[in-house]
Scaffold this motif. Structure first.
Motif, short mmCIF file in Angstrom:
data_model
loop_
_atom_site.label_atom_id
_atom_site.label_comp_id
_atom_site.label_asym_id
_atom_site.label_seq_id
_atom_site.Cartn_x
_atom_site.Cartn_y
_atom_site.Cartn_z
N LEU A 54 0.83 -1.21 0.00
CA LEU A 54 0.00 0.00 0.00
C LEU A 54 0.87 1.26 0.00
O LEU A 54 0.56 2.24 -0.68
CB LEU A 54 -0.96 -0.01 1.18
CG LEU A 54 -2.10 -1.03 1.09
CD1 LEU A 54 -2.82 -1.16 2.44
CD2 LEU A 54 -3.08 -0.66 -0.01
N CYS A 55 1.98 1.23 0.75
CA CYS A 55 2.90 2.37 0.76
C CYS A 55 3.58 2.54 -0.59
O CYS A 55 3.79 3.66 -1.05
CB CYS A 55 3.94 2.21 1.86
SG CYS A 55 3.28 2.44 3.52
N VAL A 56 3.94 1.44 -1.24
CA VAL A 56 4.55 1.51 -2.57
C VAL A 56 3.57 2.19 -3.54
O VAL A 56 3.98 3.02 -4.36
CB VAL A 56 4.96 0.11 -3.08
CG1 VAL A 56 5.29 0.14 -4.57
CG2 VAL A 56 6.14 -0.40 -2.29
N ALA A 57 2.29 1.86 -3.43
CA ALA A 57 1.29 2.49 -4.29
C ALA A 57 1.27 4.00 -4.08
O ALA A 57 1.16 4.77 -5.04
CB ALA A 57 -0.09 1.90 -4.03
N VAL A 58 1.42 4.44 -2.83
CA VAL A 58 1.44 5.87 -2.53
C VAL A 58 2.71 6.51 -3.07
O VAL A 58 2.68 7.65 -3.55
CB VAL A 58 1.29 6.12 -1.01
CG1 VAL A 58 1.52 7.58 -0.65
CG2 VAL A 58 -0.09 5.67 -0.54
N VAL A 59 3.82 5.80 -3.02
CA VAL A 59 5.08 6.32 -3.56
C VAL A 59 4.96 6.52 -5.06
O VAL A 59 5.37 7.56 -5.60
CB VAL A 59 6.27 5.38 -3.22
CG1 VAL A 59 7.52 5.79 -3.97
CG2 VAL A 59 6.52 5.37 -1.72
N VAL A 60 4.40 5.54 -5.74
CA VAL A 60 4.29 5.61 -7.20
C VAL A 60 3.29 6.67 -7.63
O VAL A 60 3.56 7.48 -8.51
CB VAL A 60 3.91 4.23 -7.77
CG1 VAL A 60 3.62 4.30 -9.26
CG2 VAL A 60 5.01 3.22 -7.49
N ARG A 61 2.12 6.67 -6.99
CA ARG A 61 1.07 7.64 -7.33
C ARG A 61 0.36 8.04 -6.05
O ARG A 61 -0.54 7.33 -5.59
CB ARG A 61 0.06 7.02 -8.30
CG ARG A 61 0.67 6.76 -9.67
CD ARG A 61 -0.34 6.36 -10.69
NE ARG A 61 -1.28 7.46 -10.88
CZ ARG A 61 -2.51 7.29 -11.35
NH1 ARG A 61 -2.96 6.10 -11.66
NH2 ARG A 61 -3.30 8.33 -11.51
N PRO A 62 0.72 9.17 -5.43
CA PRO A 62 0.12 9.58 -4.16
C PRO A 62 -1.40 9.65 -4.18
O PRO A 62 -2.05 9.36 -3.18
CB PRO A 62 0.73 10.96 -3.90
CG PRO A 62 2.00 10.95 -4.66
CD PRO A 62 1.76 10.11 -5.87
#
Length: 182
Positions: free
Chosen positions: A57-65
């Motif tokens: 879930l954090c990786v998703a935020v890193v890629v596209r906030p």
């Protein structure tokens, strides 16, 4: 734009977005490392997904906030927070009955602290994406989140590399991330 600055004293939006991505990157790495060391645990089927999910879930935020504002991300986060909160309640009750909730001394304490960290982090991510905060509050939230992102990693490194604590580690934790077997 994902976020807009509300006054001149607020750091530029680009800096806030970069900071948010950076702390989520640190959190993603921390949760991935936590999932990895659970491979030595007697019950990795339980613990690996509990740490791998917030990492993803954090990786998703890193890629596209803006992903953190999606229905899918929020649903996955809510389900995971609920599971971890219930798990923390269960582990907390078991540890309380044993008198062992200290994260430095007992497995239950470390499990409890890890579950609470997942709940807190994902709750902060959800709140930050949903709540429109005044500029001063957003800076405060960013500072708090930055500190929270680095605190577990620093505490974990301290624990695993301090010789006087290594003998207290459960057998399945000894040797993880370079902890010396004593």
């Amino acid at each position: 734009a994902w976020r807009t600055a509300m006054n001149e004293t607020e750091p530029p939006v680009a800096i806030q977005n970069w900071l948010w991505r950076a702390v989520n990157c640190v959190a993603a790495l921390y949760f991935a490392a936590a999932a990895y060391v659970q491979l030595n645990d007697p019950d990795p089927v339980v613990w690996v997904p509990l740490y791998a999910a917030p990492s993803l879930l954090c990786v998703a935020v890193v890629v596209r906030p803006e992903t953190a504002m999606s229905i899918l991300w929020n649903t996955l986060s809510l389900v995971h927070v609920t599971v971890c909160a219930l798990g923390a309640l269960y582990v907390g009750m078991m540890g309380y009955r044993k008198g062992s909730l200290s994260p430095l001394e007992a497995e239950e304490g470390r499990e409890f602290a890890g579950l609470l960290l997942v709940v807190l982090w994902l709750s902060l991510c959800t709140a930050r994406s949903r709540v429109s905060l005044p500029a001063v509050s957003l800076s405060t939230v960013n500072l708090f989140v930055t500190l929270l992102a680095f605190l577990p990693a620093v505490a974990w490194l301290y624990w695993h590399f301090r010789e006087q604590y290594n003998w207290q580690l459960p057998e399945h934790c000894q040797g993880s991330f370079g902890a010396r077997d004593l």
